[in-house]
Design an enzyme around this catalytic site. Structure first.
Site, PDB file in Angstrom:
ATOM      1  N   GLU A 299       0.807  -1.220   0.000  1.00 29.93           N
ATOM      2  CA  GLU A 299       0.000   0.000   0.000  1.00 29.93           C
ATOM      3  C   GLU A 299       0.848   1.281   0.000  1.00 29.93           C
ATOM      4  O   GLU A 299       0.374   2.338   0.427  1.00 29.93           O
ATOM      5  CB  GLU A 299      -0.964  -0.006   1.194  1.00 29.93           C
ATOM      6  CG  GLU A 299      -2.035  -1.078   1.073  1.00 29.93           C
ATOM      7  CD  GLU A 299      -3.198  -0.815   2.019  1.00 29.93           C
ATOM      8  OE1 GLU A 299      -4.267  -0.397   1.529  1.00 29.93           O
ATOM      9  OE2 GLU A 299      -3.027  -1.014   3.235  1.00 29.93           O
TER      10      GLU A 299
ATOM     11  N   HIS B 238      -0.542   5.550   7.596  1.00 26.50           N
ATOM     12  CA  HIS B 238      -1.689   4.714   7.224  1.00 26.50           C
ATOM     13  C   HIS B 238      -1.883   3.678   8.319  1.00 26.50           C
ATOM     14  O   HIS B 238      -0.955   2.929   8.640  1.00 26.50           O
ATOM     15  CB  HIS B 238      -1.483   4.020   5.885  1.00 26.50           C
ATOM     16  CG  HIS B 238      -2.522   2.976   5.610  1.00 26.50           C
ATOM     17  ND1 HIS B 238      -3.870   3.260   5.645  1.00 26.50           N
ATOM     18  CD2 HIS B 238      -2.441   1.643   5.353  1.00 26.50           C
ATOM     19  CE1 HIS B 238      -4.554   2.164   5.400  1.00 26.50           C
ATOM     20  NE2 HIS B 238      -3.712   1.159   5.226  1.00 26.50           N
TER      21      HIS B 238
ATOM     22  N   HIS C 114      -4.899   1.050  10.692  1.00 28.68           N
ATOM     23  CA  HIS C 114      -6.171   0.314  10.708  1.00 28.68           C
ATOM     24  C   HIS C 114      -6.798   0.382  12.104  1.00 28.68           C
ATOM     25  O   HIS C 114      -7.445  -0.574  12.535  1.00 28.68           O
ATOM     26  CB  HIS C 114      -5.935  -1.159  10.343  1.00 28.68           C
ATOM     27  CG  HIS C 114      -5.230  -1.379   9.038  1.00 28.68           C
ATOM     28  ND1 HIS C 114      -4.430  -2.464   8.787  1.00 28.68           N
ATOM     29  CD2 HIS C 114      -5.212  -0.645   7.895  1.00 28.68           C
ATOM     30  CE1 HIS C 114      -3.958  -2.400   7.549  1.00 28.68           C
ATOM     31  NE2 HIS C 114      -4.403  -1.300   6.983  1.00 28.68           N
TER      32      HIS C 114
HETATM   33 ZN    ZN Z   1      -4.215  -0.793   4.906  1.00 26.36          ZN
END
Ligand code: ZN
Length: 268
Positions: free
Chosen positions: A108, A127, A129
């Site tokens: 990613e 980034h 989660h």
């Molecule tokens: Zn991700």
């Protein structure tokens, strides 16, 4: 001194390279070494965000290269808390590693690449989660600033739904087109939720991007608690209050907290 023979050999090699394969990022030299202080902060950010449970075994942080504005630096594919300076790789905005030396990149990385391309003001990207944020990407309840430490939320956080543009996917932002769509959803904001996936948070420095990530997670947890009390309407920061805090210098650039977080993260 270069002899005629070596000069000719070099010319032939260069010519052959130009004809057979256009210069790719892999063949380009790496940029001049980045500021060691920034490298130290980037490695610290991985550990800090892991210690704050913003990152777990997944997620990543990057910084724009301070000597080469069209490059960025992030770890090889590795659990964040394990990242050291030796794991960092330089990338171009097409997601090509400049100096991979056999190390596998995060799939990613295009999240970072396309945000840096779209937003010259952004110097660091996270980034994550974080579970606290997921409900606000999968319901119609907007994530809003419930306390002063999250004034960077302003009047709200956009939600990127990968399905709207790309249909059924594996949910990962794993190419340039998906990265561009995410950067478009982010617009000029400080963060963008990713439906059923996580979040991308940006900042003009590593401490600010990391600090925003920590307080975005805290804000989500507080907002969920406030709403769960169910006793009536929740009073959020007015967008004008949020703006005044930003104008006054957002959480003083997180400088005081950053030194503490770094010290805590350096402990075994
Ligand atoms: Zn991700």
């Amino acid at each position: 001194m270069m002899t005629r023979r070596t000069f000719l050999s070099a010319s032939v090699l260069l010519g052959a390279a130009a004809v057979s394969a256009p210069m790719s990022a892999q063949q380009q030299p790496a940029s001049a070494a980045a500021d060691p202080k920034l490298i130290e902060d980037l490695v610290a950010a991985y550990r800090i965000l892991a210690r704050h449970d913003v990152l777990d075994g997944f997620g990543h942080v990057s910084m724009r290269h301070d000597r080469s504005a069209n490059r960025f630096i992030m770890s090889r594919s590795l659990a964040p808390e394990l990242v050291t300076a030796g794991d960092l790789i330089e990338f171009d905005f097409d997601g090509n590693a400049v100096d991979a030396r056999g190390r596998a990149p995060y799939s990613e990385r295009f999240i970072h690449a396309e945000i840096y391309r779209a937003r010259p003001d952004v110097k660091a990207v996270v980034h994550a989660h974080a579970p606290s944020l997921i409900p606000y990407g999968v319901t119609t309840v907007p994530l809003r600033p419930v306390y002063h430490m999250a004034s960077f939320i302003g009047d709200g956080v956009p939600v990127f739904d990968i399905r709207k543009t790309f249909g059924m996917t594996d949910m990962l932002v794993s190419d340039s087109a998906k990265g561009r769509a995410l950067a478009l959803a982010l617009g000029g904001k400080t963060c963008v939720l990713m439906r059923g996936h996580g979040v991308a948070v940006v900042g003009p420095s590593i401490p600010i991007a990391a600090g925003r990530s920590i307080y975005l997670d805290m804000n989500a947890r507080i907002q969920t608690q406030a709403m769960a009390l169910g006793g009536g309407k929740v009073t959020y920061l007015d967008p004008q209050e949020a703006q005044k805090m930003m104008d006054a210098g957002e959480n003083r650039g997180y400088e005081r907290a950053w030194e503490l977080w770094k010290a805590q993260a350096s402990r075994p």
